[in-house]
Design an enzyme around this catalytic site. Sequence first.
Site, PDB file in Angstrom:
ATOM      1  N   TYR A 266      -8.339  -8.449  -5.819  1.00  0.00           N
ATOM      2  CA  TYR A 266      -7.747  -7.350  -6.475  1.00  0.00           C
ATOM      3  C   TYR A 266      -7.138  -8.283  -7.335  1.00  0.00           C
ATOM      4  O   TYR A 266      -6.885  -7.289  -8.903  1.00  0.00           O
ATOM      5  CB  TYR A 266      -6.348  -7.739  -5.337  1.00  0.00           C
ATOM      6  CG  TYR A 266      -6.446  -6.432  -4.036  1.00  0.00           C
ATOM      7  CD1 TYR A 266      -5.528  -4.957  -4.391  1.00  0.00           C
ATOM      8  CD2 TYR A 266      -6.658  -6.360  -3.107  1.00  0.00           C
ATOM      9  CE1 TYR A 266      -5.867  -4.540  -3.882  1.00  0.00           C
ATOM     10  CE2 TYR A 266      -6.913  -5.134  -2.083  1.00  0.00           C
ATOM     11  CZ  TYR A 266      -6.564  -4.433  -2.148  1.00  0.00           C
ATOM     12  OH  TYR A 266      -6.285  -3.061  -1.137  1.00  0.00           O
TER      13      TYR A 266
ATOM     14  N   HIS B 114      -3.324   3.976  -5.748  1.00  0.00           N
ATOM     15  CA  HIS B 114      -3.296   2.338  -5.039  1.00  0.00           C
ATOM     16  C   HIS B 114      -3.696   1.559  -5.930  1.00  0.00           C
ATOM     17  O   HIS B 114      -3.633  -0.028  -5.594  1.00  0.00           O
ATOM     18  CB  HIS B 114      -4.962   2.652  -4.147  1.00  0.00           C
ATOM     19  CG  HIS B 114      -5.001   1.115  -3.506  1.00  0.00           C
ATOM     20  ND1 HIS B 114      -5.239   0.641  -2.377  1.00  0.00           N
ATOM     21  CD2 HIS B 114      -6.311   0.155  -3.223  1.00  0.00           C
ATOM     22  CE1 HIS B 114      -4.908  -0.523  -1.904  1.00  0.00           C
ATOM     23  NE2 HIS B 114      -6.171  -0.390  -2.397  1.00  0.00           N
TER      24      HIS B 114
ATOM     25  N   ARG C 224       0.668  -1.223   0.213  1.00  0.00           N
ATOM     26  CA  ARG C 224       0.091  -0.061  -0.198  1.00  0.00           C
ATOM     27  C   ARG C 224       0.866   1.148  -0.022  1.00  0.00           C
ATOM     28  O   ARG C 224       1.897   0.866   0.550  1.00  0.00           O
ATOM     29  CB  ARG C 224      -0.918  -0.272   0.795  1.00  0.00           C
ATOM     30  CG  ARG C 224      -1.503  -0.901   0.845  1.00  0.00           C
ATOM     31  CD  ARG C 224      -2.654  -0.856   2.593  1.00  0.00           C
ATOM     32  NE  ARG C 224      -3.233  -2.710   2.094  1.00  0.00           N
ATOM     33  CZ  ARG C 224      -3.570  -3.570   2.777  1.00  0.00           C
ATOM     34  NH1 ARG C 224      -2.413  -3.985   3.679  1.00  0.00           N
ATOM     35  NH2 ARG C 224      -4.090  -4.109   3.249  1.00  0.00           N
TER      36      ARG C 224
ATOM     37  N   HIS D  48      -2.938 -10.752   3.235  1.00  0.00           N
ATOM     38  CA  HIS D  48      -3.365 -10.877   3.507  1.00  0.00           C
ATOM     39  C   HIS D  48      -4.154 -11.794   3.980  1.00  0.00           C
ATOM     40  O   HIS D  48      -3.611 -13.230   4.076  1.00  0.00           O
ATOM     41  CB  HIS D  48      -4.705 -10.887   2.303  1.00  0.00           C
ATOM     42  CG  HIS D  48      -5.029  -9.593   1.169  1.00  0.00           C
ATOM     43  ND1 HIS D  48      -4.819  -9.851   0.258  1.00  0.00           N
ATOM     44  CD2 HIS D  48      -4.957  -8.235   1.626  1.00  0.00           C
ATOM     45  CE1 HIS D  48      -5.360  -8.860  -0.430  1.00  0.00           C
ATOM     46  NE2 HIS D  48      -5.355  -7.787   0.404  1.00  0.00           N
TER      47      HIS D  48
ATOM     48  N   ARG E  11      -1.657  -1.839  -6.428  1.00  0.00           N
ATOM     49  CA  ARG E  11      -1.121  -3.322  -6.397  1.00  0.00           C
ATOM     50  C   ARG E  11      -2.173  -3.754  -6.274  1.00  0.00           C
ATOM     51  O   ARG E  11      -1.562  -5.251  -6.985  1.00  0.00           O
ATOM     52  CB  ARG E  11      -2.678  -2.360  -4.556  1.00  0.00           C
ATOM     53  CG  ARG E  11      -2.105  -3.839  -3.415  1.00  0.00           C
ATOM     54  CD  ARG E  11      -2.517  -3.269  -2.398  1.00  0.00           C
ATOM     55  NE  ARG E  11      -2.803  -4.412  -1.028  1.00  0.00           N
ATOM     56  CZ  ARG E  11      -2.520  -5.045  -0.075  1.00  0.00           C
ATOM     57  NH1 ARG E  11      -0.680  -4.888  -0.429  1.00  0.00           N
ATOM     58  NH2 ARG E  11      -2.355  -5.445   0.567  1.00  0.00           N
TER      59      ARG E  11
ATOM     60  N   LYS F 107      -2.062  -0.600   7.861  1.00  0.00           N
ATOM     61  CA  LYS F 107      -2.819  -0.791   7.766  1.00  0.00           C
ATOM     62  C   LYS F 107      -3.940  -2.446   9.409  1.00  0.00           C
ATOM     63  O   LYS F 107      -4.273  -2.286   9.556  1.00  0.00           O
ATOM     64  CB  LYS F 107      -3.588  -1.285   6.635  1.00  0.00           C
ATOM     65  CG  LYS F 107      -5.523  -1.700   6.695  1.00  0.00           C
ATOM     66  CD  LYS F 107      -5.820  -1.549   5.269  1.00  0.00           C
ATOM     67  CE  LYS F 107      -7.823  -1.580   5.186  1.00  0.00           C
ATOM     68  NZ  LYS F 107      -7.919  -1.437   4.099  1.00  0.00           N
TER      69      LYS F 107
END
Length: 375
Positions: free
Chosen positions: A362, A330, A226, A353, A333, A249
């Site tokens: 994604y 973003h 990120r 993840h 990514r 995050k």
Amino acid sequence: MAARPRKNNVSVPNLYPLFSRKVNKVYWRYKHPVTGKFHSLGTDETEAVAIAIEANSRLAEQRSRQVLAISDIIATSKGKAITASTWLDRYWKIQDERLKTGDIKLNTHKQKKRPVALMRERVGMKLISSVDVRDIAQILDESISDGQPRMAQVIRSVLIDVFKEAQHAGEVPPGFNPALATKQPRRKITRQRLSLDEWLAIFEIADSKHKYMGNAMLLAIVTAQRIGDISRMKFSDIWDDHLHILQEKTGSKIAIPLSLRCNAINWSLRDVVARCRDYAVSPYLVHFFRSTSQAARGAQVKARTLTMNFSNARDLANIDWKDGTPATFHEQRSLAERLFKEQGINTQKLLGHKSSKQTDAYHNDRGKEWAKVSL
């Protein structure tokens, strides 16, 4: 259709109607005659009138100058249960404590402010145990009507947590959660994915204007991290031939080998790290190569600067984004995930993840590319 009320039609002192054009409804408020503060009483006129009359009666009986809490007046007139406003005060203290102990991030804490304020404004004077699904649905409908479905999703999520905490505290019965019973607002994602050709066009422009932008974009592709984590990457994070990342995050810890190479652009992480090195002494991989009016040479390039410069380069590339909105920083990514997936890399681990479902989101190119049939 609700008619806009006239002030002279309200005979109860300190009771005021507020007409909302957005939702075409009348909200009732009580103005504390001592503090001057307004307290929301909801949309039920009969209930608002009854509460205002009771509040006026209680205030008139007081012989001292002590400022009375209107919420206590309403609560004691209806029973022992506390009002939503009183509970929200306690809920916010819980969130402050969670932030202090590191249980939630600062951004999460900030994200809760508006939903809590909206609930206080709309149903603050109701008992927390009497707030129903319709009350929450009305709050969500306002955001949806304003064209903010994503905000409606955030509000619903926060209010679900508000009632979960109320259950834990015993202020509502077990399982009581009117926010959870509302329908999840749907949001159509219009932001376009980024293709490799589009990325190359943007990269050429961004890199020619600012070398740190080229470095940041290369790191975005070869690490799939990120923007905030890219901005915070340091040379001291590299040891044992790996770049170590503690994701801001999620808190996930990822060690990426410097030998990792993105075949589509023919850059390895080791190559990009070498490109980031400069004669200026800087601890950050992405740093200013020249002094500016706002930063010294070697200073960290913040995420907002990367976002702005990426958008400028993207717009100069004159890419046709069809009916969607232009890709953001973003989106690199997602592009990185798709490129590494083709190489057979475990992208779930690379992206940090916890579930494959997150990674699949994604991997979805939202119809960007043609699905090629293999023979």
